[in-house]
Each structure stands twice: as C-alpha cells, then as structure tokens.
Design a protein around this motif. Structure first.
Motif, PDB file in Angstrom:
ATOM      1  N   GLU A 182      12.279  -6.213  -0.963  1.00  0.00           N
ATOM      2  CA  GLU A 182      11.535  -5.067  -1.483  1.00  0.00           C
ATOM      3  C   GLU A 182      10.172  -5.514  -2.020  1.00  0.00           C
ATOM      4  OE1 GLU A 182      14.364  -3.796  -4.381  1.00  0.00           O
ATOM      5  OE2 GLU A 182      15.210  -2.259  -3.066  1.00  0.00           O
ATOM      6  N   PHE A 183      10.135  -6.687  -2.646  1.00  0.00           N
ATOM      7  CA  PHE A 183       8.875  -7.228  -3.164  1.00  0.00           C
ATOM      8  C   PHE A 183       7.891  -7.474  -2.032  1.00  0.00           C
ATOM      9  CE2 PHE A 183       6.121 -10.779  -4.322  1.00  0.00           C
ATOM     10  CZ  PHE A 183       5.581 -10.326  -5.509  1.00  0.00           C
ATOM     11  N   PHE A 184       8.364  -8.084  -0.948  1.00  0.00           N
ATOM     12  CA  PHE A 184       7.479  -8.354   0.189  1.00  0.00           C
ATOM     13  C   PHE A 184       6.938  -7.065   0.792  1.00  0.00           C
ATOM     14  CE2 PHE A 184       9.989 -12.467   0.745  1.00  0.00           C
ATOM     15  CZ  PHE A 184       9.018 -13.227   0.128  1.00  0.00           C
ATOM     16  N   THR A 185       7.784  -6.049   0.901  1.00  0.00           N
ATOM     17  CA  THR A 185       7.357  -4.755   1.447  1.00  0.00           C
ATOM     18  C   THR A 185       6.305  -4.115   0.545  1.00  0.00           C
ATOM     19  OG1 THR A 185       9.551  -4.452   2.397  1.00  0.00           O
ATOM     20  CG2 THR A 185       8.164  -2.500   2.222  1.00  0.00           C
ATOM     21  N   SER A 186       6.555  -4.122  -0.765  1.00  0.00           N
ATOM     22  CA  SER A 186       5.612  -3.531  -1.718  1.00  0.00           C
ATOM     23  C   SER A 186       4.292  -4.296  -1.745  1.00  0.00           C
ATOM     24  CB  SER A 186       6.216  -3.516  -3.122  1.00  0.00           C
ATOM     25  OG  SER A 186       7.377  -2.745  -3.149  1.00  0.00           O
ATOM     26  N   LEU A 187       4.364  -5.618  -1.658  1.00  0.00           N
ATOM     27  CA  LEU A 187       3.148  -6.433  -1.666  1.00  0.00           C
ATOM     28  C   LEU A 187       2.314  -6.175  -0.418  1.00  0.00           C
ATOM     29  CD1 LEU A 187       1.438  -8.620  -3.004  1.00  0.00           C
ATOM     30  CD2 LEU A 187       2.838 -10.319  -1.836  1.00  0.00           C
ATOM     31  N   ALA A 188       2.954  -6.075   0.732  1.00  0.00           N
ATOM     32  CA  ALA A 188       2.229  -5.788   1.977  1.00  0.00           C
ATOM     33  C   ALA A 188       1.554  -4.419   1.892  1.00  0.00           C
ATOM     34  CB  ALA A 188       3.171  -5.854   3.165  1.00  0.00           C
ATOM     35  N   ASP A 189       2.244  -3.424   1.336  1.00  0.00           N
ATOM     36  CA  ASP A 189       1.664  -2.084   1.172  1.00  0.00           C
ATOM     37  C   ASP A 189       0.472  -2.120   0.224  1.00  0.00           C
ATOM     38  OD1 ASP A 189       3.542  -1.023   2.869  1.00  0.00           O
ATOM     39  OD2 ASP A 189       4.821  -0.249   1.252  1.00  0.00           O
ATOM     40  N   LEU A 190       0.614  -2.818  -0.891  1.00  0.00           N
ATOM     41  CA  LEU A 190      -0.466  -2.904  -1.879  1.00  0.00           C
ATOM     42  C   LEU A 190      -1.689  -3.595  -1.296  1.00  0.00           C
ATOM     43  CD1 LEU A 190      -1.410  -2.437  -4.798  1.00  0.00           C
ATOM     44  CD2 LEU A 190      -0.385  -4.635  -5.379  1.00  0.00           C
ATOM     45  N   LEU A 191      -1.484  -4.675  -0.575  1.00  0.00           N
ATOM     46  CA  LEU A 191      -2.612  -5.387   0.030  1.00  0.00           C
ATOM     47  C   LEU A 191      -3.297  -4.537   1.101  1.00  0.00           C
ATOM     48  CD1 LEU A 191      -1.129  -8.974   0.286  1.00  0.00           C
ATOM     49  CD2 LEU A 191      -3.021  -8.262  -1.162  1.00  0.00           C
ATOM     50  N   SER A 192      -2.528  -3.800   1.887  1.00  0.00           N
ATOM     51  CA  SER A 192      -3.142  -2.971   2.924  1.00  0.00           C
ATOM     52  C   SER A 192      -3.915  -1.807   2.306  1.00  0.00           C
ATOM     53  CB  SER A 192      -2.100  -2.465   3.908  1.00  0.00           C
ATOM     54  OG  SER A 192      -1.219  -1.568   3.276  1.00  0.00           O
ATOM     55  N   LYS A 193      -3.385  -1.191   1.251  1.00  0.00           N
ATOM     56  CA  LYS A 193      -4.107  -0.099   0.574  1.00  0.00           C
ATOM     57  C   LYS A 193      -5.400  -0.602  -0.040  1.00  0.00           C
ATOM     58  CE  LYS A 193      -0.025   2.584  -0.629  1.00  0.00           C
ATOM     59  NZ  LYS A 193       0.877   2.989  -1.725  1.00  0.00           N
ATOM     60  N   THR A 194      -5.356  -1.779  -0.640  1.00  0.00           N
ATOM     61  CA  THR A 194      -6.542  -2.337  -1.281  1.00  0.00           C
ATOM     62  C   THR A 194      -7.607  -2.697  -0.261  1.00  0.00           C
ATOM     63  OG1 THR A 194      -5.165  -3.209  -3.048  1.00  0.00           O
ATOM     64  CG2 THR A 194      -7.365  -4.116  -2.858  1.00  0.00           C
ATOM     65  N   SER A 195      -7.195  -3.218   0.883  1.00  0.00           N
ATOM     66  CA  SER A 195      -8.186  -3.604   1.898  1.00  0.00           C
ATOM     67  C   SER A 195      -8.791  -2.382   2.576  1.00  0.00           C
ATOM     68  CB  SER A 195      -7.570  -4.545   2.924  1.00  0.00           C
ATOM     69  OG  SER A 195      -6.561  -3.889   3.641  1.00  0.00           O
ATOM     70  N   GLN A 196      -8.085  -1.248   2.573  1.00  0.00           N
ATOM     71  CA  GLN A 196      -8.617  -0.028   3.177  1.00  0.00           C
ATOM     72  C   GLN A 196      -9.642   0.652   2.278  1.00  0.00           C
ATOM     73  OE1 GLN A 196      -5.156   2.296   4.021  1.00  0.00           O
ATOM     74  NE2 GLN A 196      -4.566   1.046   5.775  1.00  0.00           N
ATOM     75  N   LYS A 197      -9.525   0.432   0.958  1.00  0.00           N
ATOM     76  CA  LYS A 197     -10.481   1.032   0.024  1.00  0.00           C
ATOM     77  C   LYS A 197     -11.778   0.232   0.029  1.00  0.00           C
ATOM     78  CE  LYS A 197      -7.268   1.244  -3.422  1.00  0.00           C
ATOM     79  NZ  LYS A 197      -6.906   1.336  -4.817  1.00  0.00           N
ATOM     80  N   ALA A 198     -12.814   0.822  -0.494  1.00  0.00           N
ATOM     81  CA  ALA A 198     -14.099   0.133  -0.562  1.00  0.00           C
ATOM     82  C   ALA A 198     -14.087  -0.972  -1.610  1.00  0.00           C
ATOM     83  CB  ALA A 198     -15.213   1.129  -0.878  1.00  0.00           C
ATOM     84  N   ARG A 199     -13.260  -0.822  -2.640  1.00  0.00           N
ATOM     85  CA  ARG A 199     -13.192  -1.843  -3.675  1.00  0.00           C
ATOM     86  C   ARG A 199     -11.817  -1.826  -4.310  1.00  0.00           C
ATOM     87  NH1 ARG A 199     -16.911   0.473  -8.454  1.00  0.00           N
ATOM     88  NH2 ARG A 199     -15.631  -0.913  -9.678  1.00  0.00           N
ATOM     89  N   GLY A 200     -11.491  -2.912  -4.987  1.00  0.00           N
ATOM     90  CA  GLY A 200     -10.204  -3.013  -5.650  1.00  0.00           C
ATOM     91  C   GLY A 200      -9.781  -4.459  -5.766  1.00  0.00           C
ATOM     92  N   SER A 201      -8.761  -4.691  -6.561  1.00  0.00           N
ATOM     93  CA  SER A 201      -8.263  -6.046  -6.784  1.00  0.00           C
ATOM     94  C   SER A 201      -6.748  -6.037  -6.742  1.00  0.00           C
ATOM     95  CB  SER A 201      -8.708  -6.562  -8.153  1.00  0.00           C
ATOM     96  OG  SER A 201     -10.102  -6.617  -8.234  1.00  0.00           O
ATOM     97  N   VAL A 202      -6.203  -7.175  -6.395  1.00  0.00           N
ATOM     98  CA  VAL A 202      -4.772  -7.396  -6.476  1.00  0.00           C
ATOM     99  C   VAL A 202      -4.590  -8.688  -7.254  1.00  0.00           C
ATOM    100  CG1 VAL A 202      -2.660  -7.892  -5.190  1.00  0.00           C
ATOM    101  CG2 VAL A 202      -4.294  -6.242  -4.302  1.00  0.00           C
ATOM    102  N   PHE A 203      -3.797  -8.622  -8.305  1.00  0.00           N
ATOM    103  CA  PHE A 203      -3.548  -9.786  -9.137  1.00  0.00           C
ATOM    104  C   PHE A 203      -2.123 -10.262  -8.898  1.00  0.00           C
ATOM    105  CE2 PHE A 203      -6.797  -7.347 -11.279  1.00  0.00           C
ATOM    106  CZ  PHE A 203      -7.748  -8.318 -11.551  1.00  0.00           C
TER     107      PHE A 203
END
Length: 131
Positions: A9-30
C-alpha cells in the motif's frame, strides 16, 4: 493517528503522490526514515519510512490582515502523509523496490533553478544586475 500502511500500500501511495506532484507545476515530496528501537529485544531495529507532500495548514506569517492579525487561509487540500514499517529482514527487497519507484516518479520533475543563488554567492550583485 493514522495506522501504518503495508509495504505494498505504501508503494502504491508513493507512486500516486510522485505522479501527482510531477503533473503539477510545483510541489515537493518529503521522504524520511528512522529506526524504530524497542528497548526490550536485541533484534535489529525495524525502519519507519514516511512520505508527505509538504502542505502545512500553518498560517503564513507574511499574510497579515489589515488590522495586523495573522489569519489562516482556508486550505483547499489537506496535508498528505503516510508511513510504513519495514522489518530488518525485509530491508534489502524493500529498498530495491523503493529506489525503483522513486526513480520512476522523479523523471517528470524539473531541476531547481539555482543560478540566482550562485550569482549572489560569488559577489553576484554585479552579475545579477547584468543578467
């Protein structure tokens, strides 16, 4: 308190978070990790892995109202955060997959523009003025 996710579940959520962040113009993932040490056993410690999008609901000190009071702006979205616990025996397999997901998620991100900072650090008042 939100319970820890399973590794899948962590891997799935992390992949979703990274893809959403890369689609936006700005953002960070910590991403952070720390050992979970229980003082009872001598077994190798488990590792706590956390991921968050960095949104905070804390008020911005620069956003003051006309009467001088700091107001909290209504946030359209809440902070996304999730975590998982990895046993010491599963670390090698976990880190292999973790690295693959992080690399795949970071391909769409753009590199930060640090030219202003470099120019400023090199006595760049003149260099910055020329540019």
């Amino acid at each position: 308190m939100v319970p820890h996710l399973s590794n899948e579940e962590f891997f799935t959520s992390l992949a979703d978070l990274l893809s959403k962040t890369s689609q936006k113009a700005r953002g960070s993932v910590f991403l952070s990790q720390k050992p979970l040490i229980d003082g009872v056993s001598n077994a190798p410690p488990s590792i706590l892995i956390r991921a968050t999008d960095g949104n905070t609901n804390a008020p911005n000190p620069k956003s003051e109202s006309k009467d001088g009071k700091i107001t909290k702006k209504a946030s359209s979205k809440d902070k996304i955060k999730f975590s998982t616990v990895v046993n010491a025996s599963d670390l090698e397999a976990f880190y292999t997959r973790y690295a693959d997901i992080c690399k795949a998620g970071m391909t769409g991100l753009k590199k930060r523009d640090r030219s202003k900072r470099k120019a400023k650090g090199k006595g760049g008042a003149t260099k910055a003025a020329k540019a």
